[in-house]
Structures are given as C-alpha cells and as structure tokens.
Design a protein around this motif. Structure first.
Motif: not given
Length: 439
Positions: A350, A369-371, A425, A428, A430
């Motif tokens: 991400g 958390e990621d996108d 998430s 976001l 992801g």
C-alpha cells in the motif's frame, strides 16, 4: 437429560464451584432438618399443648359463667387456679389489654395464637411478650378477664435454640472446610499461573505440591515445558546454523559475480539478493522470541520509537491513536520485529501504514492498517502459515517475499499468549492486522 442450560448460571472459578459443593449440601440439610423438625415435631407438640391449655381456660370461664359478680367469680375459680397454676383478674372499665411486643425469633407464636383463637371463641387478645409469661384476654359477662400462666405450657421452651445450634456448628464446620479447601486449591492455582505465564512467554519458578493428582499434573507440566524449551532451542540452533553456513557460499558468489560484466551479472545478482533475503527471513523466523527477555514496557512510548524508526527508514507510517495508560510485560525485541514486519508489509503493498494502540485492564491491542488490496477472508488463515505467498491478492509488483512475514508476527503473538487477527480496514480499505495480547 441434557444439562447445557445450566452452564450460563454456573460459576467459572474452581474455588467458587468447590465452595458451592461445600455450602449447598449444608444449606439443604439445614432446611430439610429444620422444616421436618418444625412441621413434624414442634407444630404437633405445640398443637397438643395449646389444646390442653384451651380446655383449662374453658374450665375456668365455665365456672365463672355461673356467678353474678366479679368477686363471686374470683372466689369460685380460686381452687381451680391453684391446681392449674394460673392467675386471673378483671380489667378496669378504662383499662386496655397490655399486649406488649412479641419476640422476633418466636416463630411458634403465630401458631399458638391461631390455635387459641380457634378453640376460645371469647378470646380478645393474646400477649406473648417473653418466654416466661403468657396472658390471655377474654370477654365475659362480668367484663374483660385476664388469665396469666407460664408461657412454656403453650409450646416447647426455646425451640429456636436447636436451629441456632445447628446453624452455629454448620458455620464452624463450613469455615474449617473452606480453610482446608483453600490449601488444597492453592497448588492448582500456582500450576495455572505457571502455565499461563509460560503461554505468554515467561518462565516463572514452580515446584509441584498438593495432593498426589495435583503433583502428577505439576510434574507433567514441568516435563512438557522442558520439552517445548528444548524443541524451540533445537529449532533455533538448526535454522540459525543452516542460515549461517549458507552465508559463506553466498559471499563467494557475490565476489565471483563482481568480476563478471555488469550486464551478465545483473540477473545472477538479483538471485543472490533474493537468496540473502530468504536467509534473513529464516533467521528472523528461527530467532522468534529467543533473543528477547520479558520486560515491563510502556506500549505508547515503545510504539512511538518503532514508528519513528520506520519514518527514518523512509516508510510512510504514523501512530494515529493511543488509548490507555500503564505498562505491559513484553519481549521488546520480538514485538519490535513483529510490528516492523506489519509496517513493512503495509507500505510494500500500500502507500501508508497507520498504527494504533488500545490498552485496557485485560488486553493490549496493536493495530496496523494499510490502504493496499488487502487479503480476502477465505485466504486469511493461509496467510499466517509459514512459506505461504498470496501474490494474486497482494500486488506482487510492489514487492516480493518468502511467505514468512505474517508467520513471524503470528509466532511472536502466540509466544506472548496472544493472537494475530486479520480483517479489512474500515478506515483505509486495505488490511487491518491486530496483535492482541492478554495482560
């Protein structure tokens, strides 16, 4: 017959369950004996005694019915009163019957009064103020008559003493049982604490004690702990040895490739780099938590350091939320490796990594958390297994790995008595990775 419906109502603690096993039979025994004694003995005896007194009172009032004045009535019943051990007098015109307050523990008084009213139609009031005297107030053609006699002629003397004695000795015996029960449960509690600490990656001193069965369980736990420690040590030594031995030929390959023309050596150099990355991942996986001793850590300060180090390494990472204050016993090096792996995965697949912390009295949660594209729910179980790569789900063009990143994180979480949970998430879109550790 199924008893599953009882489970929600049963206590969870072994101490409370054992206490319930001790107390419940005592209470049932007291109730059964008390009710049986009151109904089968006290009530029957009280009824017989009250019936006898009622006949004596009817005898006295019957004699008075044949007289015309109070003085004649008192004189007529005087011989009978001496034989019946009773005292009588007529109340003055304005004098009210003196009832008095009944004793709270005189549980036979209602039955006595009920029996007397049923057998004495002219009875106005009953006074049972003490265990020594009873007074009956009757309406006669000469006025209100007060009859006084010994209270013990109406019911057994001090029947409550039996109940008090039973309750007293029940409390004494139950207290002694609780004392011995606590001593018997203490070795089980110590064993549970030692097992819980070992499950969270800590070794606490433990010596088996208590009953034979508890000692056997304690010795089995110590044997199991020793075998697990030996297995972990052997795994670490084996993987570390293999990885270390392979570094020497890799170094020779690097030296040999440096002498070749750049355009010929480039593909081979990439293979050597991937092999070096594989060896580094092996070493991380083999070390696990072996290189880190448990310490008291302030999670917020600790995570701030990890995020700052990630920023200096060029990663887009931020600690966005930290809830709760206090310290937690962790293996700092191992937890740092786990969080760095999650941050590395987040920025690899991400654009950024958002880190958050939640600390409460029961657990510690570290969330990354990621996108990126995330991991489908049906593949999340496979994602935490060693050497599993989910390249179709996690964009392979953004980087590559050997399938040990999430496995290392899950292994470190389990070593702390916790778990790694993967989800989507909500912020976001992801992957949301939670390291949850009990306190």
């Amino acid at each position: 017959m199924s008893t599953h419906w009882l489970k929600p109502y049963m206590p969870r603690s072994l101490y409370v369950r054992a206490a319930l096993i001790l107390v419940l039979p005592v209470i049932v025994l007291l109730l059964v004996v008390g009710i049986a004694f009151l109904q089968k003995h006290l009530e029957d005896v009280t009824s017989q005694m009250t019936r006898t007194v009622s006949r004596e009172v009817n005898l006295v009032t019957g004699v008075m019915d044949e007289t015309e004045t109070q003085q004649q009535a008192l004189a007529a019943v005087r011989p009978d009163l001496a034989a019946l051990d009773m005292k009588v007098r007529f109340l003055d015109i304005n004098e009210e019957p003196e009832i008095g307050r009944r004793r709270w523990y005189d549980f036979l008084a209602p039955q006595v009064e009920s029996e007397l009213r049923a057998r004495l139609p002219d009875l106005m009031a009953v006074a049972l103020p003490s265990s020594q005297e009873a007074r009956l107030f009757l309406s006669t053609h000469l006025g209100v008559l007060q009859l006084s006699f010994d209270r013990r002629r109406l019911s057994p003397a001090a029947p409550h003493q039996l109940i008090v004695t039973m309750v007293f000795f029940a409390i004494i015996m139950t207290s002694i049982s609780f004392f011995y029960m606590r001593n018997q449960l203490r070795p089980i509690t110590r064993l549970a604490k030692a097992a819980q600490a070992f499950g969270r990656g800590r070794i606490v001193p433990y010596a088996p004690g208590g009953a034979v069965e508890v000692r056997a369980a304690g010795n089995a736990f110590l044997d199991m702990r020793s075998r697990i420690e030996r297995q972990m040590e052997q795994r670490t030594l084996m993987l570390s040895g293999v990885s270390h031995d392979l570094r020497t030929p890799l170094t020779r390959l690097k030296l040999g490739l440096s002498m070749l023309p750049e355009e010929e050596a480039a593909p081979l150099q990439q293979d050597v780099i991937e092999m070096q990355s594989l060896l580094d991942a092996f070493l991380d996986f083999s070390r696990g938590v072996a290189e880190s001793a448990p310490e008291e850590v302030e999670p917020e300060v600790f995570l701030n350091q990890i995020v700052d180090d990630a920023k200096r390494a060029g990663y887009s990472a931020e600690l966005i939320c930290a809830e709760g204050q206090g310290t937690v016993t962790l293996r700092p090096t191992a937890i740092r490796r786990a969080v760095e792996n999650l941050i590395g995965n987040a920025v690899r697949y991400g654009n950024k990594a958002d880190v958050s912390l939640t600390l409460n009295p029961n657990s510690l949660r570290i969330r990354v958390e990621d996108d990126g594209p995330g991991i489908p729910p049906e593949q999340r179980t496979e994602a935490v297994k060693p050497f599993t790569r989910l390249d179709p789900a996690r964009n392979q063009n953004q980087g590559s790995g050997v399938g040990l990143g999430l496995a290392i994180v899950a292994d470190i979480a389990r070593a702390h008595g916790g778990t790694l949970r993967l989800a989507e998430s909500e912020r976001l879109g992801g992957l949301c990775a939670d390291i949850i550790i009990g306190r």
